[in-house]
Design an enzyme around this catalytic site. Structure first.
Site, PDB file in Angstrom:
ATOM      1  N   LYS A   1      -0.465  -3.571  -5.490  1.00 50.48           N
ATOM      2  CA  LYS A   1      -1.125  -3.599  -4.179  1.00 50.48           C
ATOM      3  C   LYS A   1      -1.497  -5.007  -3.716  1.00 50.48           C
ATOM      4  CE  LYS A   1      -1.561   0.909  -3.220  1.00 50.48           C
ATOM      5  NZ  LYS A   1      -1.157   1.556  -1.962  1.00 50.48           N
TER       6      LYS A   1
ATOM      7  N   SER B   1      -8.631   4.222  -3.131  1.00 46.21           N
ATOM      8  CA  SER B   1      -9.285   4.759  -4.324  1.00 46.21           C
ATOM      9  C   SER B   1      -9.464   3.675  -5.380  1.00 46.21           C
ATOM     10  CB  SER B   1      -8.464   5.912  -4.916  1.00 46.21           C
ATOM     11  OG  SER B   1      -7.236   5.426  -5.419  1.00 46.21           O
TER      12      SER B   1
ATOM     13  N   GLN C   1      -8.806  -3.450  -4.602  1.00 45.73           N
ATOM     14  CA  GLN C   1      -8.838  -4.707  -5.348  1.00 45.73           C
ATOM     15  C   GLN C   1      -7.878  -5.736  -4.761  1.00 45.73           C
ATOM     16  OE1 GLN C   1      -9.072  -4.120  -9.830  1.00 45.73           O
ATOM     17  NE2 GLN C   1      -8.744  -2.013  -9.139  1.00 45.73           N
TER      18      GLN C   1
ATOM     19  N   GLY D   1       2.572   7.632  -3.387  1.00 45.46           N
ATOM     20  CA  GLY D   1       1.371   8.269  -2.880  1.00 45.46           C
ATOM     21  C   GLY D   1       1.528   8.449  -1.382  1.00 45.46           C
ATOM     22  N   GLY D   2       1.251   7.356  -0.642  1.00 47.73           N
ATOM     23  CA  GLY D   2       1.443   7.391   0.803  1.00 47.73           C
ATOM     24  C   GLY D   2       2.816   6.919   1.235  1.00 47.73           C
TER      25      GLY D   2
ATOM     26  N   GLY E   1       3.988   3.578   0.827  1.00 50.37           N
ATOM     27  CA  GLY E   1       4.083   2.158   1.139  1.00 50.37           C
ATOM     28  C   GLY E   1       5.016   1.417   0.211  1.00 50.37           C
TER      29      GLY E   1
ATOM     30  N   SER F   1       3.545   0.972 -11.706  1.00 47.30           N
ATOM     31  CA  SER F   1       2.914   0.331 -10.556  1.00 47.30           C
ATOM     32  C   SER F   1       1.468  -0.096 -10.740  1.00 47.30           C
ATOM     33  CB  SER F   1       3.034   1.247  -9.324  1.00 47.30           C
ATOM     34  OG  SER F   1       2.461   2.510  -9.581  1.00 47.30           O
TER      35      SER F   1
END
Length: 328
Positions: free
Chosen positions: A58, A83, A88, A189-190, A192, A311
């Site tokens: 991320k 979450s 971070q 997840g989403g 991205g 990831s």
């Protein structure tokens, strides 16, 4: 307020955008390792994103997004919803750039993710995942300060930034004299990361893996339209992948590129976490292990050169030990 109303895309993510993000990220971060792992006599290549400074991929999207803000936008600060791993990433980038960051996080997020986000200097606003809308909470904060939303997956800059992992994979394979990848298996997840990888490596097939009960993108691709998660209270250890539904900006990329989509069980995730610990000597969190879990379970049809995302590695010690024991 829906998620679509909260996220405002002001550009279309592109392959060229991923390349520009790569130049920026290469200037501040070393490449994470691409590690060979033999599975049933076949070598796959594991991208070890848990070795990023924040323990997850991320950081890529967050840096690309925040470093593109103009002086006025930086002065107003940023708001993120996460979450933990995106939290971070945004906090790390904001600290480095001198930007105030506020992150909306679920009250039941892993303790280590909450503490790490606060330690990086971000303000954390908690919400109840079962009874409150994180989008509504974030919208209220943005209205107060006119801050910039840095969405965890539905942001074009974030998508491009995450795609830099794919640029690195291709370059690392090339340095070994290997052409590829032919297939990238992505934790999802989403969407991205998966969308970014699809843009980064236009010649590679993309496979997505979601945790059981949180397979909304797989169902959306099958239906040809965006569908939400059926049960937001469905239990899962994969907190990093608990997104209510994907965004049009992600769906528009993935609907044309995903060749395989599967979900995995907790037992399969635990087996992958244990294998990474024993064979690669690394810690991977549940959400960061789902791609490998699908490969180990034989749910993904591999190609000649297959890359798999590991990831993230942000997992509480108790959860990690519990899942490894479960896989014994």
């Amino acid at each position: 307020m829906t998620e679509q109303e909260l996220a405002v895309a002001t550009k279309t993510p592109t392959h060229e955008g991923v390349q520009r993000a790569m130049v920026k990220i290469a200037a501040i971060l070393p490449k994470t390792p691409l590690l060979p792992l033999e599975v049933d006599g076949v070598t796959i290549w594991c991208k070890a994103e848990m070795l990023q400074p924040i323990g997850a991929f991320k950081i890529r999207g967050a840096w690309h997004r925040l470093s593109d803000l103009n002086e006025d936008e930086r002065a107003r600060g940023v708001v993120g919803v996460s979450s933990g791993n995106h939290a971070q990433g945004v906090a790390w980038a904001a600290k480095k750039l001198g930007i105030n960051a506020t992150i909306v996080m679920p009250s039941n997020a892993p303790r280590m993710k909450l503490e790490a986000t606060k330690a990086l200097g971000a303000q954390v606003v908690l919400y109840d995942r079962a009874t409150e809308s994180r989008e509504a909470v974030a919208a209220g904060l943005i209205a107060q300060s006119n801050a910039t939303l840095v969405h965890a997956f539905g942001d074009p800059w974030v998508i491009e930034g995450q795609g830099t992992a794919g640029i690195e994979i291709a370059e690392q394979l090339q340095s070994l004299g290997i052409s590829g990848p032919d297939l990238i298996v992505s934790c999802c997840g989403g969407g991205g990361l998966a969308a970014g990888l699809a843009l980064a490596c236009p010649d590679a097939d993309i496979a997505i893996v979601e945790p059981e009960g949180w397979d909304d993108i797989i169902r959306s691709l099958e239906a040809g339209e965006i569908l939400p998660v059926k049960d937001l209270l469905h239990p899962t250890y994969c907190d990093a992948l608990q997104t209510p539904q994907t965004y049009p900006i992600n769906f528009d990329v993935l609907r044309n590129r995903v060749s395989q989509g599967v979900s995995v069980t907790t037992a399969e995730v635990a087996a992958a976490m244990r294998l990474v610990f024993e064979k690669l000597h690394l810690v991977v969190e549940p959400g960061g292990a789902v791609a490998l879990a699908a490969v180990l379970a034989g749910k993904i049809e591999l190609k000649t050169v297959t890359a798999v995302t590991l990831s993230g590695g942000n997992v509480d010690r108790e959860t990690f030990m519990q899942l490894l024991a479960q896989a014994a």
